[in-house]
Design an enzyme around this catalytic site. Sequence first.
Site, PDB file in Angstrom:
ATOM      1  N   SER A  19       0.860  -1.184   0.000  1.00 40.35           N
ATOM      2  CA  SER A  19       0.000   0.000   0.000  1.00 40.35           C
ATOM      3  C   SER A  19       0.894   1.230   0.000  1.00 40.35           C
ATOM      4  O   SER A  19       2.080   1.147   0.359  1.00 40.35           O
ATOM      5  CB  SER A  19      -0.869   0.000   1.262  1.00 40.35           C
ATOM      6  N   TYR A  59      -2.009  -0.003  10.894  1.00 44.29           N
ATOM      7  CA  TYR A  59      -1.952  -0.426   9.493  1.00 44.29           C
ATOM      8  C   TYR A  59      -0.639  -0.012   8.834  1.00 44.29           C
ATOM      9  O   TYR A  59       0.004  -0.813   8.159  1.00 44.29           O
ATOM     10  CB  TYR A  59      -3.133   0.169   8.739  1.00 44.29           C
TER      11      TYR A  59
END
Length: 241
Positions: free
Chosen positions: A129, A142
Amino acid sequence: MHTAVVTGASAGIGAATARRLAEAGFHVVLGARRLDRLAQVAEEVGGTALELDVTDAGSVAAFCDQVPACHVLVNNAGGARGLEPVAAADEAHWKWMWEANVLGTLRMTKALLPKLIASGSGHVVTVTSVAAAETYDNGAGYTSAKHAQGALHRTLRGEHLADPVRFTEILPGMVETEFSITRFDGDRDRAAAVYAGLTPLTADDVADVITFAVTRPANVNIDTIVLKPRAQYSASRAHRE
C-alpha cells in the site's frame, strides 16, 4: 501451463487478479477464507479454489501442500482494522493486521519459495500500500504493518538475487473494494465517505498492473509500482469535488 497462486482471492483485488492472470494463460490457484465466494471465482476462471487463512500456520501449510508447482505468487491477503490514535490503540486490531499482512506474507512466501525457484522463472508479487511508504494520523497499526510487509518483501529481492525469482511490490492508493468496509467493521456509510468526491482506483486497475509485471520477459524485474487515483497525492491528501 504456468501456475499462479493468489491469496485473498475471493473478492476485490485478489479476485480481479485471478481473472486477469487466467486471461493471460495461467492456471490460477485461489486461496481465501470464504470458500463459497472463492469457488465462484475459480469456476469463472477455470482455476482451483482452496481454503486458506494466512493468519493460521496450519492452514498455510495445508494449502501449499496442495500446490504441486508454482511460478507466480501474489501475496494479496491482508487488510486494515480500525482507525484510532496510538493512545487509543486496539491491540486486537494490531495483532490481526500484523498476522494478516506481515506473517501471512512471510508464511506464504517461505512455503512456496522452493517451488518458485524450482520453476526456473518464479515471481513473487506483494500487494502492500502507499501506507508502506507513508504514515498518517490514526493509522499506525496499518501503516506499521505495511511498512514491515514492504521491508520483508524488499529484503527478499536481495537475498534471492542469484535465484531465478523476480520480486515486485505493488503499492496502491485508494482502491474501492471491501477494504474500508472491513476497516470500519461493516459501516458502509463510513466506508463510502473514504472515496467521496473523487474517482478511486478499481480492483481491475490494480490487477492490470500486476499482470503487466508478471508477463514481462524473465530478465525484467519491476521492483516497485505505486499507483493512485489522479486526484490522490498521498495517503492523507486528495482533491475532492
